[in-house]
Write an enzyme that holds these catalytic residues in place. Structure first.
Site, short mmCIF file in Angstrom:
data_model
loop_
_atom_site.label_atom_id
_atom_site.label_comp_id
_atom_site.label_asym_id
_atom_site.label_seq_id
_atom_site.Cartn_x
_atom_site.Cartn_y
_atom_site.Cartn_z
N ASP A 50 0.81 -1.22 0.00
CA ASP A 50 0.00 0.00 0.00
C ASP A 50 0.85 1.27 0.00
O ASP A 50 0.70 2.13 0.87
CB ASP A 50 -0.94 0.01 1.21
CG ASP A 50 -1.73 -1.27 1.37
OD1 ASP A 50 -1.92 -1.95 0.36
OD2 ASP A 50 -2.14 -1.59 2.50
N GLU A 224 -11.09 -1.11 -3.94
CA GLU A 224 -10.44 -0.47 -2.80
C GLU A 224 -9.23 0.31 -3.29
O GLU A 224 -8.97 0.41 -4.50
CB GLU A 224 -10.03 -1.52 -1.76
CG GLU A 224 -9.05 -2.54 -2.28
CD GLU A 224 -8.80 -3.68 -1.28
OE1 GLU A 224 -9.57 -3.81 -0.32
OE2 GLU A 224 -7.84 -4.43 -1.50
#
Length: 487
Positions: A50, A224
């Site tokens: 991420d 997402e």
């Protein structure tokens, strides 16, 4: 359930992958204009995932989650050096709160002249994941941060992966991945809400997209990791689809057609993914991306995580970077993942080395340097290499720092008997402790930095009468003498 798991604390002997090591070698060789992916190797049971990276004022800043309850920020002059930079813990969630555990995917952003961090966290129950905000106390993102609370619309449901869209007119909107209800689980959808300021949602959420296509639901129905990039008035929202713990993870694209970002009909989804796994490049499960500029501001770079082997899952995630281009309609064109180990031209305008100089906050144009082994404060340092330092992970704590001399590799800034010297490392535990410093907000100016001796809490690196010492700070003058600007 979301893909991120707590990333454990790095240890001093953390392993560097073969190609990450090759990238380091390249950066210090004659061929210093290239690097190889990954730029940050996989780390621990959750991997390194991420990526959120921002370039500002001559430095790249990378935010990551640590230990499930903390956020660390690394800083480097070159994008490819972030994996070697110290990761300074800037926030640890207090225990016993709704946001004490499972801190995921911190998002670093610079908005309206201030630094902000957005993160998802819960109390140990995944259904209670919500988004929270921090605001930096100064212009130094490795310094102090203030907790600004939860970001939630009136319909307050499960939320992760929040980011802020700032339109050309300055208006702010929060975008995140969430559930429709409190305990829905899959599918995860994308939501948007208006903001009155960077830490406050001011309107009801609007669902702008749901995973409906086969490639979005290949393993699990998930959208997402939203990431915004704009060009010539076109708003592009890149998101991650399907299951991050599998090779099916990939990037999709939503295009806003008219600037009405709160109108679901104004968002058009591309029918095919825009970035997918490439087994020939050792790139599996590509996703949760971010965007960053080159130092000269002329290039756009994609940063993302992937695994180097099929089926590696969360633990195998590492961070990669590659340049991308644009289509005539102002939408991004990513191409295919660049192969592990393939040499890539570094971002345009990158400096030749990631060394630092430390300028005294209270004596302009005077720098920390070594002379005959002693640490001194001088102007007009000759040779300039005597005032150049590589800030590396602390020799006895990877979340602290050590200073390696550029022109004397293997020599570090250390304190002994209260004085500060540049000494060759003897590998002993005592040397490692004496050469490790904890990076703190500037004691005399929060926009600067100060360095506290790791093994002598309360004792700081400071200059006095042209020499450096490790001493306690008792007066405003002491605090000024212990404050520096990284150049």
């Amino acid at each position: 359930m979301h893909k991120s798991t707590p990333c454990p604390r790095w240890v001093a002997g953390w392993a560097i992958s073969l190609f990450a090591l090759l990238a380091v070698v390249s950066a210090s060789s004659a061929n210093a204009a290239t690097f190889a992916n990954p730029i940050v190797p996989a780390d621990g049971t959750g991997g390194t995932a991420d990526p959120s990276i921002v370039y500002r004022s001559g430095f790249y800043y990378w935010a990551r989650s640590l230990n499930g309850n903390s956020i660390a920020i690394a800083k480097a002059k070159r994008l490819q050096d972030l994996g070697m930079a110290p990761q300074i813990v800037v926030y640890t969630a207090p225990s016993g709160t709704p946001y004490s555990k499972n801190l995921w995917a911190p998002e670093l952003q610079y908005l309206n002249g201030q630094w902000y961090l957005y993160f998802a966290a819960d109390d140990g129950n995944n259904a209670n994941h919500r988004m929270y905000a921090l605001q930096a106390s100064t212009q130094n993102p490795q310094g102090g941060w203030a907790f600004r609370g939860k970001l939630a619309p009136p319909t307050d449901s499960w939320a992760i992966d929040g980011t802020v869209l700032q339109k050309d007119d300055g208006s702010l909107y929060f975008i995140w991945s969430g559930w429709r209800g409190l305990n829905d689980g899959f599918p995860q959808r994308l939501y948007i809400a208006s903001m009155s300021n960077p830490t406050t949602i001011s309107g009801e959420r609007v669902e702008i997209s749901s995973p409906t296509l086969p490639w979005e639901t290949e393993v699990a129905a998930i959208q997402e990791g939203p990431s915004v990039i704009q060009k010539n008035g076109r708003i592009n929202l890149v998101y991650s689809a399907s299951a991050s713990w599998t090779d099916s993870y990939k990037l999709g694209l939503l295009i806003n057609t008219d600037g009405h970002v709160l109108n679901p009909a104004s968002w058009v989804k591309k029918s095919q993914p825009v970035f997918v796994s490439n087994p020939d490049a050792q790139a599996f499960g590509v996703g949760h991306n971010g965007f960053v500029k080159s130092p000269n501001g002329k290039q756009d770079w994609l940063v993302y995580h992937a695994t180097s082997t099929s089926g590696a899952g969360w633990a195998g995630r590492n961070i990669r970077a590659q340049r991308f281009s644009w289509r005539p309609n102002n939408t991004p064109k990513f191409g295919q993942p660049v192969a592990v180990g393939a040499w890539i031209n570094e971002p345009a305008g990158s400096p030749g080395d990631s060394h630092l100089r430390f300028e005294a906050a209270d004596v302009s144009a005077n720098y920390l340097r070594h002379a005959r082994g002693r640490a001194r404060l001088d102007a007009n340092v000759t040779p300039i290499e005597d005032s150049l330092w590589r800030q590396v992970p602390g020799l006895n704590d990877p979340h602290a720092v050590s200073f390696e001399s550029v022109n004397f590799p293997g020599h570090y800034l250390r304190h002994r008997n209260g004085e500060v010297w540049k000494d060759a490392s003897d590998g002993s535990a005592l040397f490692k402790a004496d050469a490790t410093w904890r990076k703190r907000p500037g004691q005399g100016d929060g926009a600067g930095v100060s360095f506290e001796a790791s093994n002598f809490p309360g004792s700081f690196l400071r200059h006095r009468n042209g020499l450096f010492y490790s001493e306690a700070l008792g007066t405003p003058l002491d605090r000024d003498d212990a404050t520096f600007y990284e150049r």
